[in-house]
Design an enzyme around this catalytic site. Sequence first.
Site, PDB file in Angstrom:
ATOM      1  N   GLY A   1       0.825  -1.214   0.000  1.00 29.31           N
ATOM      2  CA  GLY A   1       0.000   0.000   0.000  1.00 29.31           C
ATOM      3  C   GLY A   1       0.854   1.256   0.000  1.00 29.31           C
ATOM      4  O   GLY A   1       1.928   1.307  -0.621  1.00 29.31           O
ATOM      5  N   SER A   2       0.409   2.246   0.773  1.00 26.99           N
ATOM      6  CA  SER A   2       1.021   3.585   0.696  1.00 26.99           C
ATOM      7  C   SER A   2       2.486   3.661   1.107  1.00 26.99           C
ATOM      8  O   SER A   2       3.143   4.660   0.820  1.00 26.99           O
ATOM      9  CB  SER A   2       0.220   4.551   1.569  1.00 26.99           C
ATOM     10  OG  SER A   2      -1.105   4.579   1.110  1.00 26.99           O
TER      11      SER A   2
END
Lengths: 84, 573
Positions: B294-295
């Site tokens: 993810g981020s």
Amino acid sequence: MRLNLILYIILFLFAIATVNSEHQYRNNYSRLDIEKKTTLELRDEKTKLEVEESDKSGNLRIQTIALEKLKMYVPNKKEVKVIK
Amino acid sequence: MINTRKKQTEFFELSKLRRRFVLIMLLSLFLVLFSRAIYLQGMEKDFLQKEAENRSDRTVKLHAYRGKIIDRNNNVFAVSTPIQVITANPSIFKASVKKRKKLARLLSLSRKDLERRVQKKKKEVFLNRELSPEKAAQVMALKIPGVISNKKYKRFYPAKEVAAHLVGFTGIDGYGLEGIELHSNELLAGNPGYKKILKTRSGRIVDDLQDVKIPRDGQDIQLSIDKRLQYTAYRALEKAVEKHAAISGSAILLDAKTGEILAMTNYPSYNPNTKGKSIDFIRNRVVTDIFEPGSTIKPISVSAALESKSIKPHNIIDTSAGYYKVGRSLVRDTHNHGKISVTEVIQKSSNIGAIIIGENVKPKYLWNTLNNFGIGKKTGVRFPGEVRGKLKHYKNWRKTDHASATFGYGMSTSLIQLAYSYTVFANQGNIKGVSILKTKGPTPGRRVISRKTSDAMLSMLESVVKDGTAEHAKVNGYRVAGKTGTSKKLGPDGKYEDKYIGSFVGIAPVSNPKFVIAVMIDTPSIESYYGGPVAGPVFSKLMTEALKIYSIPQDNFIEADELKREGKPDSII
């Protein structure tokens, strides 16, 4: 005749010396084996002490003693003195 | 005169007879002895020699002592301790009722159980397989015929659950099955030897006939792990997993300068000293489990854009509407951030911003950068079960693959890979090799991005902790840089579920980075599931402790806002 007698005596003495040195060797070897066993026993003892030390210096134990027995805590900002 | 001569003749005749008798007797005796000697030396030679060897010569196995596993400060993580195996021969076992009672108590057996064992029709029965040497000595002091005590070594793990995944354990045969026990099995195990010895009847060894094989004791393995930080990491994870009712949690702490792993732990764990370990808890999830990062990948994709000079940190990105269409997929941000700078893309963790920035970077360049940061490659730590992760080759990328790669979807990494990749930002653009063994000082790195890009990224990452999504990761007195990650989990059918993985990767102190920590909480279900609130506090706790233990000077002793809020310290000396 005399030479033979002397040779017999020398042979006898060497035989005795050989038996004696073999006896000495076996005695010393036996002592060495005992020392080796003692070394192993001491190593086991050291291991035991290391484990005990590790147990006594366990973080959880230290934390519990610090908090409950010694009543230690992280100082708050007002209790902090800055050394310059 | 005649009479005297007659007597002498009789005497000699009798004497001759006696002499012959004695001679015959002696010859017979000699013959018996000679024939016996021929029989023994000729006919039964082999059998008798073998019997003599069996009684005096012994080939003994020489035990090779398994090496210890110790932490960087010589604290014991795994050690072989002597134990006694108590056996009995039921056919010659004989003891009074009083001795039987005492024996049962020392062996931790019930009287009934002891009786059942010693009444078996076997040559040997086990009474206790793991008795302490002290108790075994008490057992042997009872002098019960048929009871035998043999020394063996058993692996003991003083750190228990705290370092279980790291250290692993051995099997019954002493062979390493998991963790470092498996990783360094050959070094730890050594080689047993064999020796032929001569024994007296009393069992005393009097001669060493032949060294069949010389034994080699195993070596001690010194890990890079710091036991204090390992403990802190475990307790912080335990707290977070319990608080958020998560499935599990993992954390890794790296020395940014040397790449040494100072702590690596998972919760739940298991006690390696006990039998019957649950297979679910044995994996060292830091290296064996992969997840979509993810981020936490955004800083890498933004680094690629900065390196390729397609953007600058102050450029404005329009993320208006709060959603963005890539092919047939719709990507959303948590809020509509509007027009934001590149720094704010990282600070607010905007997926749309990351896609727009990434669109200007060629797939090959983005893939190369990710690859150079160690994504999709093993870290080189050589820990058993380490996974490579997944990063699709850029030649097979569709438009959505290119877009999702910019914000950490469509790929998978392990937690150790994430921590490894962030060493780039902690070392002015150089990546440091990861080591589980203690090293001697800083190691040379490999340049991945320029110092300018690295400094710019570190500044952006600092803003994430200062004013962005990771306020829970703050550390009093220190400047911290980091990035949160919240990714959806893929279900068994390959579709995204409403389950999340919250993660945080951070660096401190920003002025001279010393540590990199990566934390991952699997499926938090209470309070929050975002990386900031679930993984941030674990980072903060662990980083605080690491900075304190290693006496790292503070960036700002007490931050200005704290001074305003809590008043100045009592006195300045």
